[in-house]
Design a protein around this motif. Structure first.
Motif, PDB file in Angstrom:
ATOM      1  N   SER A  20       6.011  -6.632  -1.595  1.00 60.12           N
ATOM      2  CA  SER A  20       5.961  -6.058  -0.262  1.00 60.12           C
ATOM      3  C   SER A  20       5.388  -4.654  -0.345  1.00 60.12           C
ATOM      4  O   SER A  20       5.540  -3.968  -1.359  1.00 60.12           O
ATOM      5  CB  SER A  20       7.355  -5.993   0.358  1.00 60.12           C
ATOM      6  OG  SER A  20       7.937  -7.266   0.458  1.00 60.12           O
ATOM      7  N   CYS A  21       4.760  -4.227   0.719  1.00 60.02           N
ATOM      8  CA  CYS A  21       4.227  -2.867   0.803  1.00 60.02           C
ATOM      9  C   CYS A  21       4.378  -2.375   2.230  1.00 60.02           C
ATOM     10  O   CYS A  21       3.875  -3.006   3.163  1.00 60.02           O
ATOM     11  CB  CYS A  21       2.768  -2.828   0.380  1.00 60.02           C
ATOM     12  SG  CYS A  21       1.991  -1.200   0.506  1.00 60.02           S
ATOM     13  N   THR A  22       5.084  -1.269   2.380  1.00 58.91           N
ATOM     14  CA  THR A  22       5.214  -0.663   3.696  1.00 58.91           C
ATOM     15  C   THR A  22       4.265   0.521   3.790  1.00 58.91           C
ATOM     16  O   THR A  22       3.947   1.175   2.791  1.00 58.91           O
ATOM     17  CB  THR A  22       6.645  -0.199   3.950  1.00 58.91           C
ATOM     18  OG1 THR A  22       7.013   0.736   2.929  1.00 58.91           O
ATOM     19  CG2 THR A  22       7.611  -1.375   3.922  1.00 58.91           C
ATOM     20  N   ALA A  23       3.814   0.799   5.000  1.00 57.19           N
ATOM     21  CA  ALA A  23       2.890   1.897   5.227  1.00 57.19           C
ATOM     22  C   ALA A  23       3.393   2.764   6.365  1.00 57.19           C
ATOM     23  O   ALA A  23       3.925   2.261   7.353  1.00 57.19           O
ATOM     24  CB  ALA A  23       1.501   1.367   5.546  1.00 57.19           C
ATOM     25  N   SER A  24       3.200   4.057   6.228  1.00 56.63           N
ATOM     26  CA  SER A  24       3.557   4.986   7.292  1.00 56.63           C
ATOM     27  C   SER A  24       2.453   6.026   7.408  1.00 56.63           C
ATOM     28  O   SER A  24       1.677   6.236   6.487  1.00 56.63           O
ATOM     29  CB  SER A  24       4.896   5.655   6.993  1.00 56.63           C
ATOM     30  OG  SER A  24       4.824   6.387   5.781  1.00 56.63           O
ATOM     31  N   GLY A  25       2.382   6.627   8.566  1.00 55.84           N
ATOM     32  CA  GLY A  25       1.409   7.682   8.767  1.00 55.84           C
ATOM     33  C   GLY A  25       0.190   7.289   9.559  1.00 55.84           C
ATOM     34  O   GLY A  25      -0.616   8.132   9.926  1.00 55.84           O
ATOM     35  N   ARG A  26       0.061   5.998   9.819  1.00 55.05           N
ATOM     36  CA  ARG A  26      -1.070   5.531  10.606  1.00 55.05           C
ATOM     37  C   ARG A  26      -0.701   4.165  11.170  1.00 55.05           C
ATOM     38  O   ARG A  26       0.038   3.410  10.523  1.00 55.05           O
ATOM     39  CB  ARG A  26      -2.331   5.411   9.760  1.00 55.05           C
ATOM     40  CG  ARG A  26      -3.598   5.146  10.568  1.00 55.05           C
ATOM     41  CD  ARG A  26      -4.815   5.040   9.699  1.00 55.05           C
ATOM     42  NE  ARG A  26      -5.992   4.690  10.483  1.00 55.05           N
ATOM     43  CZ  ARG A  26      -6.902   5.560  10.870  1.00 55.05           C
ATOM     44  NH1 ARG A  26      -6.785   6.834  10.526  1.00 55.05           N
ATOM     45  NH2 ARG A  26      -7.950   5.176  11.589  1.00 55.05           N
ATOM     46  N   ALA A  27      -1.233   3.853  12.325  1.00 58.38           N
ATOM     47  CA  ALA A  27      -0.955   2.551  12.928  1.00 58.38           C
ATOM     48  C   ALA A  27      -1.379   1.439  11.974  1.00 58.38           C
ATOM     49  O   ALA A  27      -2.508   1.416  11.484  1.00 58.38           O
ATOM     50  CB  ALA A  27      -1.687   2.421  14.251  1.00 58.38           C
ATOM     51  N   PHE A  28      -0.453   0.540  11.701  1.00 59.16           N
ATOM     52  CA  PHE A  28      -0.660  -0.479  10.682  1.00 59.16           C
ATOM     53  C   PHE A  28      -1.855  -1.357  10.989  1.00 59.16           C
ATOM     54  O   PHE A  28      -2.578  -1.780  10.087  1.00 59.16           O
ATOM     55  CB  PHE A  28       0.629  -1.317  10.580  1.00 59.16           C
ATOM     56  CG  PHE A  28       0.812  -2.003   9.273  1.00 59.16           C
ATOM     57  CD1 PHE A  28       0.763  -3.386   9.195  1.00 59.16           C
ATOM     58  CD2 PHE A  28       1.069  -1.284   8.117  1.00 59.16           C
ATOM     59  CE1 PHE A  28       0.963  -4.035   7.988  1.00 59.16           C
ATOM     60  CE2 PHE A  28       1.263  -1.923   6.906  1.00 59.16           C
ATOM     61  CZ  PHE A  28       1.212  -3.305   6.846  1.00 59.16           C
ATOM     62  N   SER A  29      -2.061  -1.637  12.250  1.00 53.99           N
ATOM     63  CA  SER A  29      -3.146  -2.543  12.631  1.00 53.99           C
ATOM     64  C   SER A  29      -4.525  -1.901  12.523  1.00 53.99           C
ATOM     65  O   SER A  29      -5.532  -2.579  12.725  1.00 53.99           O
ATOM     66  CB  SER A  29      -2.929  -3.044  14.063  1.00 53.99           C
ATOM     67  OG  SER A  29      -2.955  -1.956  14.965  1.00 53.99           O
ATOM     68  N   THR A  30      -4.587  -0.626  12.198  1.00 53.53           N
ATOM     69  CA  THR A  30      -5.879   0.062  12.094  1.00 53.53           C
ATOM     70  C   THR A  30      -6.342   0.225  10.648  1.00 53.53           C
ATOM     71  O   THR A  30      -7.361   0.862  10.391  1.00 53.53           O
ATOM     72  CB  THR A  30      -5.839   1.453  12.741  1.00 53.53           C
ATOM     73  OG1 THR A  30      -4.952   2.301  11.993  1.00 53.53           O
ATOM     74  CG2 THR A  30      -5.365   1.377  14.188  1.00 53.53           C
ATOM     75  N   ILE A  31      -5.587  -0.318   9.703  1.00 54.95           N
ATOM     76  CA  ILE A  31      -5.950  -0.159   8.298  1.00 54.95           C
ATOM     77  C   ILE A  31      -6.123  -1.510   7.617  1.00 54.95           C
ATOM     78  O   ILE A  31      -5.356  -2.441   7.841  1.00 54.95           O
ATOM     79  CB  ILE A  31      -4.923   0.688   7.516  1.00 54.95           C
ATOM     80  CG1 ILE A  31      -3.498   0.142   7.692  1.00 54.95           C
ATOM     81  CG2 ILE A  31      -5.011   2.139   7.940  1.00 54.95           C
ATOM     82  CD1 ILE A  31      -2.468   0.884   6.833  1.00 54.95           C
ATOM     83  N   THR A  32      -7.169  -1.593   6.839  1.00 54.45           N
ATOM     84  CA  THR A  32      -7.372  -2.723   5.936  1.00 54.45           C
ATOM     85  C   THR A  32      -6.493  -2.504   4.719  1.00 54.45           C
ATOM     86  O   THR A  32      -6.352  -1.374   4.242  1.00 54.45           O
ATOM     87  CB  THR A  32      -8.847  -2.787   5.516  1.00 54.45           C
ATOM     88  OG1 THR A  32      -9.646  -3.013   6.673  1.00 54.45           O
ATOM     89  CG2 THR A  32      -9.082  -3.897   4.511  1.00 54.45           C
ATOM     90  N   MET A  33      -5.890  -3.563   4.215  1.00 61.19           N
ATOM     91  CA  MET A  33      -4.968  -3.388   3.095  1.00 61.19           C
ATOM     92  C   MET A  33      -5.267  -4.385   1.989  1.00 61.19           C
ATOM     93  O   MET A  33      -5.901  -5.418   2.219  1.00 61.19           O
ATOM     94  CB  MET A  33      -3.525  -3.529   3.570  1.00 61.19           C
ATOM     95  CG  MET A  33      -3.142  -2.477   4.600  1.00 61.19           C
ATOM     96  SD  MET A  33      -1.385  -2.437   4.944  1.00 61.19           S
ATOM     97  CE  MET A  33      -0.766  -1.658   3.444  1.00 61.19           C
ATOM     98  N   GLY A  34      -4.797  -4.061   0.813  1.00 57.66           N
ATOM     99  CA  GLY A  34      -5.051  -4.949  -0.312  1.00 57.66           C
ATOM    100  C   GLY A  34      -4.110  -4.700  -1.465  1.00 57.66           C
ATOM    101  O   GLY A  34      -3.270  -3.793  -1.421  1.00 57.66           O
ATOM    102  N   TRP A  35      -4.280  -5.540  -2.463  1.00 54.28           N
ATOM    103  CA  TRP A  35      -3.505  -5.426  -3.699  1.00 54.28           C
ATOM    104  C   TRP A  35      -4.457  -5.368  -4.890  1.00 54.28           C
ATOM    105  O   TRP A  35      -5.435  -6.123  -4.951  1.00 54.28           O
ATOM    106  CB  TRP A  35      -2.582  -6.633  -3.869  1.00 54.28           C
ATOM    107  CG  TRP A  35      -1.464  -6.702  -2.877  1.00 54.28           C
ATOM    108  CD1 TRP A  35      -1.442  -7.398  -1.703  1.00 54.28           C
ATOM    109  CD2 TRP A  35      -0.208  -6.041  -2.982  1.00 54.28           C
ATOM    110  NE1 TRP A  35      -0.247  -7.207  -1.064  1.00 54.28           N
ATOM    111  CE2 TRP A  35       0.531  -6.388  -1.824  1.00 54.28           C
ATOM    112  CE3 TRP A  35       0.389  -5.198  -3.923  1.00 54.28           C
ATOM    113  CZ2 TRP A  35       1.830  -5.916  -1.595  1.00 54.28           C
ATOM    114  CZ3 TRP A  35       1.665  -4.739  -3.687  1.00 54.28           C
ATOM    115  CH2 TRP A  35       2.377  -5.094  -2.549  1.00 54.28           C
TER     116      TRP A  35
END
Length: 124
Positions: A20-35
């Motif tokens: 799992s990876c949580t993100a803060s500081g920016r709207a989640f739907s506006t960032i591409t994410m990866g592993w």
């Protein structure tokens, strides 16, 4: 963007883990994410990526059919479900994020934000 990865551990070959990876500081739907992952003595390599709204995903060839990436834009959590794990999957796994629109997912330089990493160890 601050990323926090979790879920690593020790598992036998053939077993499963969910990162799992949580993100803060920016709207989640506006960032591409990866592993990504990095094994001892090896370079960090792309494992999987998912688009901002979760509509498209990509995988390293060696994990296709075994790993699944999902992005929950309501709970702000990125997941990597890892099944049929192999000893060669042993590595530190990092979540990554970027706000850029068009990137080469495979290049570490494409990603602007990194989590601290979580250890995955698969025993034979």
């Amino acid at each position: 963007v601050q990323l926090q990865a979790s879920g690593g551990g020790l598992v036998q070959a053939g077993g499963s883990l969910r990162l799992s990876c949580t993100a803060s500081g920016r709207a989640f739907s506006t960032i591409t994410m990866g592993w990504f992952r990095q094994a001892p003595g090896k370079e960090r390599e792309f494992v999987s990526g998912i688009s901002r709204r979760g509509g498209s995903a990509g995988y390293l060839d060696s994990v296709k059919g075994r790993f699944t990436i999902t992005k929950d834009n309501v709970r702000n959590i990125l997941y990597l479900q890892m099944n049929s794990l192999k000893p060669e999957d042993t590595a530190i796994y990092y979540c990554a994020a970027t706000s850029r629109l068009y990137i080469d997912w495979y290049q570490t330089t494409s990603w602007d934000y990194w989590g601290q990493g979580t250890q995955v160890t698969v025993s034979s």
